[in-house]
Scaffold this motif. Structure first.
Motif, PDB file in Angstrom:
ATOM      1  N   ARG A 106     -23.934  -2.305 -39.111  1.00 30.35           N
ATOM      2  CA  ARG A 106     -23.520  -0.909 -39.225  1.00 30.35           C
ATOM      3  C   ARG A 106     -22.146  -0.733 -38.585  1.00 30.35           C
ATOM      4  O   ARG A 106     -21.882  -1.255 -37.500  1.00 30.35           O
ATOM      5  CB  ARG A 106     -24.551   0.002 -38.550  1.00 30.35           C
ATOM      6  N   ASP A 107     -21.287   0.028 -39.250  1.00 26.35           N
ATOM      7  CA  ASP A 107     -19.915   0.200 -38.784  1.00 26.35           C
ATOM      8  C   ASP A 107     -19.645   1.565 -38.158  1.00 26.35           C
ATOM      9  O   ASP A 107     -18.567   1.778 -37.599  1.00 26.35           O
ATOM     10  CB  ASP A 107     -18.945  -0.008 -39.952  1.00 26.35           C
ATOM     11  N   GLU A 108     -20.592   2.492 -38.257  1.00 24.98           N
ATOM     12  CA  GLU A 108     -20.320   3.824 -37.728  1.00 24.98           C
ATOM     13  C   GLU A 108     -20.390   3.822 -36.192  1.00 24.98           C
ATOM     14  O   GLU A 108     -21.143   3.074 -35.586  1.00 24.98           O
ATOM     15  CB  GLU A 108     -21.314   4.846 -38.301  1.00 24.98           C
ATOM     16  N   PRO A 109     -19.562   4.646 -35.555  1.00 23.32           N
ATOM     17  CA  PRO A 109     -19.582   4.726 -34.089  1.00 23.32           C
ATOM     18  C   PRO A 109     -20.973   5.096 -33.572  1.00 23.32           C
ATOM     19  O   PRO A 109     -21.721   5.834 -34.208  1.00 23.32           O
ATOM     20  CB  PRO A 109     -18.569   5.837 -33.785  1.00 23.32           C
ATOM     21  N   ARG A 110     -21.315   4.532 -32.418  1.00 24.43           N
ATOM     22  CA  ARG A 110     -22.572   4.772 -31.710  1.00 24.43           C
ATOM     23  C   ARG A 110     -23.802   4.343 -32.532  1.00 24.43           C
ATOM     24  O   ARG A 110     -24.892   4.866 -32.343  1.00 24.43           O
ATOM     25  CB  ARG A 110     -22.690   6.246 -31.294  1.00 24.43           C
ATOM     26  N   SER A 111     -23.604   3.396 -33.440  1.00 21.77           N
ATOM     27  CA  SER A 111     -24.742   2.866 -34.207  1.00 21.77           C
ATOM     28  C   SER A 111     -25.458   1.745 -33.476  1.00 21.77           C
ATOM     29  O   SER A 111     -26.496   1.267 -33.938  1.00 21.77           O
ATOM     30  CB  SER A 111     -24.266   2.360 -35.569  1.00 21.77           C
ATOM     31  N   GLN A 112     -24.928   1.325 -32.334  1.00 23.73           N
ATOM     32  CA  GLN A 112     -25.552   0.241 -31.567  1.00 23.73           C
ATOM     33  C   GLN A 112     -26.014   0.746 -30.216  1.00 23.73           C
ATOM     34  O   GLN A 112     -25.244   1.356 -29.465  1.00 23.73           O
ATOM     35  CB  GLN A 112     -24.560  -0.907 -31.361  1.00 23.73           C
ATOM     36  N   GLN A 113     -27.278   0.497 -29.914  1.00 22.32           N
ATOM     37  CA  GLN A 113     -27.840   0.801 -28.597  1.00 22.32           C
ATOM     38  C   GLN A 113     -28.134  -0.515 -27.870  1.00 22.32           C
ATOM     39  O   GLN A 113     -28.103  -1.594 -28.468  1.00 22.32           O
ATOM     40  CB  GLN A 113     -29.107   1.637 -28.735  1.00 22.32           C
ATOM     41  N   TYR A 114     -28.475  -0.428 -26.578  1.00 27.04           N
ATOM     42  CA  TYR A 114     -28.704  -1.617 -25.767  1.00 27.04           C
ATOM     43  C   TYR A 114     -29.868  -1.390 -24.807  1.00 27.04           C
ATOM     44  O   TYR A 114     -30.176  -0.240 -24.456  1.00 27.04           O
ATOM     45  CB  TYR A 114     -27.456  -1.956 -24.942  1.00 27.04           C
ATOM     46  N   PRO A 115     -30.473  -2.475 -24.337  1.00 25.85           N
ATOM     47  CA  PRO A 115     -31.437  -2.337 -23.241  1.00 25.85           C
ATOM     48  C   PRO A 115     -30.732  -1.815 -21.989  1.00 25.85           C
ATOM     49  O   PRO A 115     -29.494  -1.875 -21.894  1.00 25.85           O
ATOM     50  CB  PRO A 115     -31.938  -3.775 -23.031  1.00 25.85           C
TER      51      PRO A 115
ATOM     52  N   GLY B 200     -19.333  -2.049 -21.602  1.00 20.16           N
ATOM     53  CA  GLY B 200     -18.279  -2.926 -22.073  1.00 20.16           C
ATOM     54  C   GLY B 200     -18.556  -3.601 -23.398  1.00 20.16           C
ATOM     55  O   GLY B 200     -17.755  -4.415 -23.859  1.00 20.16           O
ATOM     56  N   ARG B 201     -19.677  -3.275 -24.043  1.00 22.81           N
ATOM     57  CA  ARG B 201     -20.028  -3.904 -25.315  1.00 22.81           C
ATOM     58  C   ARG B 201     -19.785  -2.943 -26.475  1.00 22.81           C
ATOM     59  O   ARG B 201     -19.683  -1.734 -26.282  1.00 22.81           O
ATOM     60  CB  ARG B 201     -21.482  -4.367 -25.281  1.00 22.81           C
ATOM     61  N   PRO B 202     -19.688  -3.480 -27.695  1.00 25.24           N
ATOM     62  CA  PRO B 202     -19.365  -2.624 -28.853  1.00 25.24           C
ATOM     63  C   PRO B 202     -20.402  -1.534 -29.080  1.00 25.24           C
ATOM     64  O   PRO B 202     -21.602  -1.739 -28.870  1.00 25.24           O
ATOM     65  CB  PRO B 202     -19.365  -3.616 -30.023  1.00 25.24           C
ATOM     66  N   ASP B 203     -19.932  -0.357 -29.542  1.00 19.62           N
ATOM     67  CA  ASP B 203     -20.869   0.717 -29.878  1.00 19.62           C
ATOM     68  C   ASP B 203     -21.161   0.758 -31.373  1.00 19.62           C
ATOM     69  O   ASP B 203     -21.863   1.639 -31.855  1.00 19.62           O
ATOM     70  CB  ASP B 203     -20.356   2.067 -29.380  1.00 19.62           C
TER      71      ASP B 203
ATOM     72  N   PHE C  91     -32.640  -1.586 -31.687  1.00 22.82           N
ATOM     73  CA  PHE C  91     -31.437  -1.081 -31.036  1.00 22.82           C
ATOM     74  C   PHE C  91     -30.348  -0.738 -32.058  1.00 22.82           C
ATOM     75  O   PHE C  91     -29.318  -0.160 -31.695  1.00 22.82           O
ATOM     76  CB  PHE C  91     -30.900  -2.108 -30.039  1.00 22.82           C
ATOM     77  N   ARG C  92     -30.604  -1.066 -33.323  1.00 21.63           N
ATOM     78  CA  ARG C  92     -29.646  -0.792 -34.397  1.00 21.63           C
ATOM     79  C   ARG C  92     -30.323  -0.330 -35.683  1.00 21.63           C
ATOM     80  O   ARG C  92     -29.799   0.538 -36.376  1.00 21.63           O
ATOM     81  CB  ARG C  92     -28.839  -2.061 -34.682  1.00 21.63           C
ATOM     82  N   TYR C  93     -31.463  -0.921 -35.981  1.00 21.20           N
ATOM     83  CA  TYR C  93     -32.094  -0.764 -37.293  1.00 21.20           C
ATOM     84  C   TYR C  93     -33.148   0.343 -37.242  1.00 21.20           C
ATOM     85  O   TYR C  93     -34.183   0.188 -36.577  1.00 21.20           O
ATOM     86  CB  TYR C  93     -32.730  -2.088 -37.690  1.00 21.20           C
ATOM     87  N   PRO C  94     -32.949   1.461 -37.922  1.00 21.69           N
ATOM     88  CA  PRO C  94     -33.880   2.589 -37.791  1.00 21.69           C
ATOM     89  C   PRO C  94     -35.214   2.380 -38.503  1.00 21.69           C
ATOM     90  O   PRO C  94     -36.128   3.175 -38.306  1.00 21.69           O
ATOM     91  CB  PRO C  94     -33.104   3.756 -38.419  1.00 21.69           C
TER      92      PRO C  94
END
Length: 301
Positions: free
Chosen positions: A175-184, A190-193, A261-264
């Motif tokens: 996914r390329d949209e901003p804030r499409s990546q979450q994390y534990p 410092g990691r990509p959103d 964390f990414r895939y709905p």
């Protein structure tokens, strides 16, 4: 490429072939678990037939789970210098109930099937083994009837020298949209959103393997990759077949699009083949093929 790779017979990783495997598993067979033993057996037979058609000798490790016959499947590309040392890549072929499991984990199985074709001209220094395991999902996850638990325990009992184990756990969502990546917790700083990378995840004990794997992957591809070695108790870090290789003292890590964390559509009826990005998935699998070749030939592994 290392000198012992036979360039004349390289078969490129195919996005359309990856999609075909995912559709066969997720659409034609559908959800596959011990509650639907015929579908689970159909997935096993599909994987086996694909490997046999390529000329591989398929090994079956059979056992019963909740009264249902189950099997892990594996094929090997024998090493020519250190045949007793193994670099192993695996993926589970079962699903949770009520999910067709396109990303989780037909994507990982499709990658295994394409890797066997991509590596068909390889004469590695170490043995490369590809394993399709069963019963990763609940109610088996974490317990001794996971297919990977059966496999890893038997390998340790036989004294198999597994130098590296890689668990392919969902490879199809980007996914390329901003804030499409979450994390534990504690891992996002410092990691990509944007969820447009592949992740290599392991525990602190396997951080040396992570270092070598990341370096080998980056040499073979410019596909974005993030790696972390952290505490196994953080959410998602141990949630695949690599946990059973950790338990047997083998270095192991998970390769993943990071799942929920990414895939709905994680673990849902909506985890269907049209949701996946097969072009980027093919780029990842090509990178993994080149990584395996380099690691199998690396004297330091």
């Amino acid at each position: 490429m290392p000198a012992n790779h036979v360039d004349a017979v390289i078969i490129p990783v195919s996005a359309s072939a990856l999609e075909g495997h995912v559709r066969e598993l997720a659409e034609d067979i559908g959800e596959r678990h011990v509650g639907r033993p015929q579908s689970l057996a159909a997935a096993r037979d599909y994987i086996s037939s694909q490997w046999q058609t390529e000329g591989h000798a398929v090994e079956f490790q059979e056992y019963d789970a909740l009264g249902v016959p189950c099997a892990n499947l594996s094929v090997a590309l024998p090493g020519i210098r250190w045949p007793g040392q193994v670099v192993l890549m695996g993926a589970h072929y079962d699903t949770v109930p009520r999910s067709p499991g396109a990303d989780d984990n037909a994507s990982g199985v499709a990658a295994l099937l394409q890797l066997s074709r991509r590596l068909s001209g390889c004469r590695p220094s170490r043995t490369i083994r590809l394993v399709a395991s069963v019963n990763e999902e609940p109610p088996f996850f974490f317990w001794e009837q996971m297919g990977s638990a059966i496999y890893a325990r038997a390998a340790r009992q036989r004294g198999v020298d597994i130098r590296a184990m890689f668990s392919l756990e969902m490879l199809g969502c980007y996914r390329d949209e901003p804030r499409s990546q979450q994390y534990p917790p504690f891992l996002g700083r410092g990691r990509p959103d944007r969820g447009n990378f592949i992740a290599f995840v392991t525990n602190i004990r396997s951080r040396r393997l992570l270092k070598y794997a990341l370096a080998a992957f980056k040499v073979g591809t410019d596909f974005p990759v993030e790696g972390t070695a952290t505490f196994g108790w953080l959410p998602g870090v141990s949630w695949s077949d690599h946990i059973n290789f950790w338990r047997q003292g083998y270095p192991a890590l998970m390769i993943t699009d990071t799942a929920f964390f990414r895939y709905p559509h994680y673990h849902s009826l909506q985890d269907t083949p049209e949701k996946l990005d097969y072009r980027r998935m093919a780029a990842v699998v090509e990178g993994l093929a080149r990584m395996l070749i380099r690691l199998a030939d690396d004297e330091c592994l």
